[in-house]
Design a protein around this motif. Structure first.
Motif, mmCIF file in Angstrom:
data_model
loop_
_atom_site.group_PDB
_atom_site.id
_atom_site.type_symbol
_atom_site.label_atom_id
_atom_site.label_comp_id
_atom_site.label_asym_id
_atom_site.label_seq_id
_atom_site.Cartn_x
_atom_site.Cartn_y
_atom_site.Cartn_z
ATOM 1 N N PRO A 132 0.807 -1.228 0.000
ATOM 2 C CA PRO A 132 0.000 0.000 0.000
ATOM 3 C C PRO A 132 0.833 1.267 0.000
ATOM 4 O O PRO A 132 0.349 2.326 -0.405
ATOM 5 C CB PRO A 132 -0.842 -0.124 1.280
ATOM 6 N N TRP A 146 -7.278 -2.170 12.919
ATOM 7 C CA TRP A 146 -7.074 -0.822 12.388
ATOM 8 C C TRP A 146 -8.361 -0.172 11.871
ATOM 9 O O TRP A 146 -8.373 1.007 11.526
ATOM 10 C CB TRP A 146 -6.042 -0.844 11.267
ATOM 11 N N ARG A 182 -7.022 1.393 -1.034
ATOM 12 C CA ARG A 182 -6.035 0.656 -0.252
ATOM 13 C C ARG A 182 -6.093 1.158 1.180
ATOM 14 O O ARG A 182 -6.546 2.271 1.438
ATOM 15 C CB ARG A 182 -4.621 0.877 -0.798
ATOM 16 N N SER A 183 -5.592 0.360 2.094
ATOM 17 C CA SER A 183 -5.543 0.746 3.498
ATOM 18 C C SER A 183 -4.115 0.659 4.008
ATOM 19 O O SER A 183 -3.434 -0.347 3.783
ATOM 20 C CB SER A 183 -6.439 -0.158 4.360
ATOM 21 N N VAL A 184 -3.675 1.708 4.663
ATOM 22 C CA VAL A 184 -2.414 1.697 5.384
ATOM 23 C C VAL A 184 -2.759 1.400 6.835
ATOM 24 O O VAL A 184 -3.442 2.208 7.488
ATOM 25 C CB VAL A 184 -1.680 3.043 5.249
ATOM 26 N N THR A 185 -2.351 0.251 7.328
ATOM 27 C CA THR A 185 -2.804 -0.172 8.657
ATOM 28 C C THR A 185 -2.133 0.618 9.774
ATOM 29 O O THR A 185 -2.650 0.668 10.881
ATOM 30 C CB THR A 185 -2.554 -1.673 8.853
ATOM 31 N N SER A 211 1.155 -6.624 2.793
ATOM 32 C CA SER A 211 -0.082 -6.081 2.239
ATOM 33 C C SER A 211 -1.121 -5.961 3.348
ATOM 34 O O SER A 211 -1.031 -6.618 4.392
ATOM 35 C CB SER A 211 -0.612 -6.977 1.121
ATOM 36 N N GLU A 212 -2.121 -5.129 3.111
ATOM 37 C CA GLU A 212 -3.170 -4.958 4.117
ATOM 38 C C GLU A 212 -3.932 -6.248 4.331
ATOM 39 O O GLU A 212 -4.340 -6.567 5.452
ATOM 40 C CB GLU A 212 -4.135 -3.853 3.692
ATOM 41 N N TRP A 213 -4.149 -7.027 3.245
ATOM 42 C CA TRP A 213 -4.921 -8.258 3.406
ATOM 43 C C TRP A 213 -4.115 -9.334 4.131
ATOM 44 O O TRP A 213 -4.704 -10.210 4.756
ATOM 45 C CB TRP A 213 -5.444 -8.764 2.066
ATOM 46 N N GLN A 247 -6.241 9.043 4.662
ATOM 47 C CA GLN A 247 -7.024 7.823 4.477
ATOM 48 C C GLN A 247 -8.406 8.021 5.063
ATOM 49 O O GLN A 247 -8.548 8.416 6.217
ATOM 50 C CB GLN A 247 -6.319 6.645 5.150
ATOM 51 N N ARG A 299 -2.286 -8.709 6.770
ATOM 52 C CA ARG A 299 -2.563 -8.424 8.174
ATOM 53 C C ARG A 299 -4.013 -8.773 8.518
ATOM 54 O O ARG A 299 -4.292 -9.294 9.602
ATOM 55 C CB ARG A 299 -2.284 -6.952 8.482
ATOM 56 N N TYR A 350 -14.500 -6.811 6.110
ATOM 57 C CA TYR A 350 -13.249 -6.245 5.594
ATOM 58 C C TYR A 350 -13.474 -4.751 5.402
ATOM 59 O O TYR A 350 -14.293 -4.343 4.589
ATOM 60 C CB TYR A 350 -12.874 -6.891 4.262
#
Length: 311
Positions: free
Chosen positions: A126, A306, A143-146, A200-202, A157, A204, A269
């Motif tokens: 991300p 998150w 996209r997500s930045v955790t 990747s975010e997924w 975000q 985590r 999700y």
């Protein structure tokens, strides 16, 4: 060939005066004269004759004018195609069958006439999507930045929408006949998510999901694409996968795959959008309003740590 010289020629020919062309173009008359003179040298012919009222195209100038107009218009269209605010709103999605793409398609259908460019950045990390937003390559990215502390000040975000998960299985799977499932019912079954990318975010997300409900999330093997995964599910009596409720999948009727909702709690999700901190594309705000109006998932719901209102 200098497009600004051709632009000066076109406006002078249309207006009949070098000074009026210069005023419209925001330059001096001398600059317009120099541009046209350079163009004449390049073409090896005179484009204007002077008159008491100003200038008139020569016969060669008259022949050149429609082609010069076309070149100038093409240059303007090329610039407009990539300039934020004038080009189409460009949003990155993870895949064209993803819930993100489905929701954007619904938005596009309900807003005829809008210009929307849906793209897929070929990045897994991300942080690379953050760079694309910061550089203006895309106007937003799903996209997500955790770790929000890692976001640069030029990018923020924002929550987009929650995507509840469903179990996808073949007809011979032991859970194939269920109308709905709790997360506890998934314990002990192999849930195959091939090709989960580290960082990747997924990655985590599935790590937290597996730990929360003691699920067997199997990332083994390379990801050969959706079709190969669907074929494997159709042939297997013990393999399942997780898909978003809005994700669009198509498979042959002979596969007889089953999508089974998960509740008690729902597994959610959280989808976010990376957007510019300032000077966002003017078309982005209506999209965010549309996302805010989507129906929420059923409660109770589990979300990763998150996510806003994580449980």
């Amino acid at each position: 060939m200098d497009t600004e010289a051709m632009r000066s020629f076109v406006r002078a020919a249309e207006l009949g005066q070098l000074q009026r062309a210069a005023d419209e173009l925001g330059v001096t008359q001398q600059a317009v004269s120099k541009r046209i003179a350079a163009l004449e040298r390049e073409l090896g012919t005179r484009l204007f004759t002077r008159t008491a009222r100003g200038v008139e195209p020569t016969l060669d100038g008259q022949a050149f004018l429609p082609h010069a107009r076309s070149v100038v218009a093409g240059a303007d269209r090329a610039v407009a195609a990539i300039r934020p605010g004038s080009r189409a709103l460009r949003i990155d999605v993870l895949g064209l069958r993803s819930a993100q793409a489905v929701v954007l398609h619904d938005y596009w259908r309900s807003h005829p006439g809008i210009e929307l460019d849906v793209v897929t950045l070929r990045v897994e990390d991300p942080r690379l999507a953050v760079d694309a937003v910061r550089a203006g390559d895309v106007d937003a990215s799903f996209r997500s930045v955790t770790d929000l502390s890692a976001l640069p000040p030029e990018v923020r975000q924002v929550p987009a929408f929650d995507s509840p998960l469903e179990l996808l299985v073949g007809p011979r799977h032991p859970l194939a006949g269920a109308r709905t499932l709790t997360p506890a019912r998934l314990h002990g079954y192999r849930i195959w998510i091939p090709g989960i990318t580290p960082r990747s975010e997924w990655a985590r997300f599935y790590a937290e999901l597996g730990a929360a409900f003691d699920l067997h999330i199997d990332p083994a093997g390379p990801n050969f694409g959706t079709e190969v995964l669907l074929d494997a599910l159709a042939d297997s009596a013990d393999v399942a996968t997780l898909v978003g409720a809005r994700d669009r999948y198509v498979w042959p009727a002979s596969h007889d795959l089953r999508r089974i909702p998960i509740a008690g709690p729902a597994l959610v999700y959280p989808l976010s959008l990376l957007v510019p901190g300032t000077h966002a594309h003017p078309g982005l705000r209506p999209v965010l309003d549309h996302l805010a109006g989507l129906a929420p998932p059923p409660e109770p719901a589990w979300r990763p740590s998150w996510a806003p209102h994580a449980r």
